[in-house]
Design a protein around this motif. Structure first.
Motif, PDB file in Angstrom:
ATOM      1  N   ALA A  66       0.837  -1.211   0.000  1.00 24.61           N
ATOM      2  CA  ALA A  66       0.000   0.000   0.000  1.00 24.61           C
ATOM      3  C   ALA A  66       0.864   1.250   0.000  1.00 24.61           C
ATOM      4  O   ALA A  66       0.585   2.216  -0.736  1.00 24.61           O
ATOM      5  CB  ALA A  66      -0.930  -0.026   1.215  1.00 24.61           C
TER       6      ALA A  66
ATOM      7  N   ILE B  95       2.370   1.747  -3.455  1.00 25.82           N
ATOM      8  CA  ILE B  95       1.368   2.255  -4.411  1.00 25.82           C
ATOM      9  C   ILE B  95       1.111   3.742  -4.165  1.00 25.82           C
ATOM     10  O   ILE B  95       0.999   4.530  -5.110  1.00 25.82           O
ATOM     11  CB  ILE B  95       0.053   1.441  -4.304  1.00 25.82           C
ATOM     12  CG1 ILE B  95       0.284   0.015  -4.791  1.00 25.82           C
ATOM     13  CG2 ILE B  95      -1.066   2.091  -5.116  1.00 25.82           C
ATOM     14  CD1 ILE B  95      -0.863  -0.934  -4.508  1.00 25.82           C
ATOM     15  N   ASP B  96       1.054   4.133  -2.873  1.00 27.15           N
ATOM     16  CA  ASP B  96       0.862   5.560  -2.532  1.00 27.15           C
ATOM     17  C   ASP B  96       1.980   6.417  -3.131  1.00 27.15           C
ATOM     18  O   ASP B  96       1.725   7.473  -3.711  1.00 27.15           O
ATOM     19  CB  ASP B  96       0.843   5.738  -0.999  1.00 27.15           C
ATOM     20  CG  ASP B  96      -0.463   5.279  -0.389  1.00 27.15           C
ATOM     21  OD1 ASP B  96      -1.458   5.149  -1.137  1.00 27.15           O
ATOM     22  OD2 ASP B  96      -0.492   5.044   0.837  1.00 27.15           O
TER      23      ASP B  96
ATOM     24  N   LEU C  40       4.013   5.648  -5.666  1.00 23.55           N
ATOM     25  CA  LEU C  40       3.923   5.638  -7.136  1.00 23.55           C
ATOM     26  C   LEU C  40       2.791   6.540  -7.621  1.00 23.55           C
ATOM     27  O   LEU C  40       2.941   7.254  -8.616  1.00 23.55           O
ATOM     28  CB  LEU C  40       3.709   4.202  -7.644  1.00 23.55           C
ATOM     29  CG  LEU C  40       4.929   3.287  -7.556  1.00 23.55           C
ATOM     30  CD1 LEU C  40       4.544   1.863  -7.897  1.00 23.55           C
ATOM     31  CD2 LEU C  40       6.026   3.772  -8.512  1.00 23.55           C
ATOM     32  N   ALA C  41       1.664   6.520  -6.906  1.00 22.54           N
ATOM     33  CA  ALA C  41       0.517   7.367  -7.282  1.00 22.54           C
ATOM     34  C   ALA C  41       0.889   8.841  -7.171  1.00 22.54           C
ATOM     35  O   ALA C  41       0.534   9.659  -8.027  1.00 22.54           O
ATOM     36  CB  ALA C  41      -0.671   7.039  -6.399  1.00 22.54           C
TER      37      ALA C  41
END
Lengths: 46, 228
Positions: free
Chosen positions: B216, B219-220, B222-223
């Motif tokens: 998670a 992903i945060d 990368l986002a």
């Protein structure tokens, strides 16, 4: 309530608690998978 | 996209945990003899004690991982402390519930302000608060640092929980304080088997949750980079 029932209630409480946590973990994994798919789609569009 | 893949050992740990817990259930309900004074309700002990012990191990893990995070700034330690705190709150909560059910049968009350029970309840609230803290909308670096500091300070209550039944006048028994706790051989085998079984469950849950938290967080990041 009989002694056996107290034991079964306590045992059930443990498995309900662990089951609920596993359910929440499965939901969290689904959310992660969805976010990964979304990012992959964004990557493919570029 | 490269994400943190789950270790192939993890499903194996989960399967072993499942089999060990099934064996533990068999030993509780079939193998272990019925205790003469308290009767069959004493068998609550076989899952009450492993849950309590592994919750203390969880909070020790939070403490060690928090120190490791502050020293190294490696986010895997932050993920581990978050995961261990979650499992610790779950296990200590279940230990409180099973203890309460046992107390209602044996002492006639659901709850009493005994030192062991009170320090355990305080510990549960402290770590539940720690988990709430981790959800705050703060910059990542700052949240990681604050969480690590709280994870270290929160550990102050854990030795008190362990020693409370020995230090103060408590109606809660200090298990194994005397030689073997006065348990029969079959009872001792059952309690050891259940401690090991819940240990496998603890490892499986903490490992998987830490992996989820790392994923998670990645992903945060990368986002955020994609947005920038």
């Amino acid at each position: 309530m009989e002694s056996t029932q107290w034991l079964l209630v306590a045992n059930a409480a443990v498995w309900l608690g662990i089951g609920a946590y596993l359910f929440l973990m499965a939901r969290a994994q689904q959310t992660l998978d969805r976010r990964i798919r979304h990012m992959e789609m964004l990557g493919d569009d570029k | 996209m490269q994400t943190n893949r789950l270790s192939p050992v993890m499903p194996l740990v989960g399967i072993v945990a499942g089999l060990a817990l099934a064996l533990c259930q068999y030993m509780i309900f079939v193998y272990a003899p019925v205790e003469q004074t308290m009767g069959i309700v004493q068998k609550i002990f076989y899952f009450h004690m492993p849950l309590a012990w592994w919750s203390l191990i969880s909070f020790l893990t939070v403490f060690v991982a928090s120190i490791a995070f502050l020293r190294t700034r490696n986010w895997k330690w932050d993920a581990l402390s978050g995961a261990a705190a979650e499992v610790g709150v779950l296990f200590s909560g279940l230990a409180l519930i099973t203890g309460s059910i046992w107390g209602r049968h044996s002492w006639g009350v659901w709850w009493t302000w005994d030192p062991r029970l009170t320090t355990t309840l305080v510990m549960w609230f402290v770590y539940a608060g720690y988990l709430v803290l981790r959800t705050l909308d703060l910059p990542r670096e700052r949240l990681g640092t604050v969480s690590a500091v709280v994870g270290i300070v929160a550990f102050l209550d854990v030795p008190l929980v362990f020693l409370s039944a020995r230090l103060w006048r408590s109606i809660h028994p200090a298990v194994f304080a005397s030689k073997g706790g006065g348990l029969e051989a079959e009872m001792k085998t059952t309690v050891i088997a259940c401690i090991v079984a819940f240990g496998f469950l603890w490892v499986a849950l903490t490992w998987l949750r830490a992996a989820q938290r790392r994923m998670a967080a990645r992903i945060d990041v990368l986002a955020t980079e994609t947005t920038i």
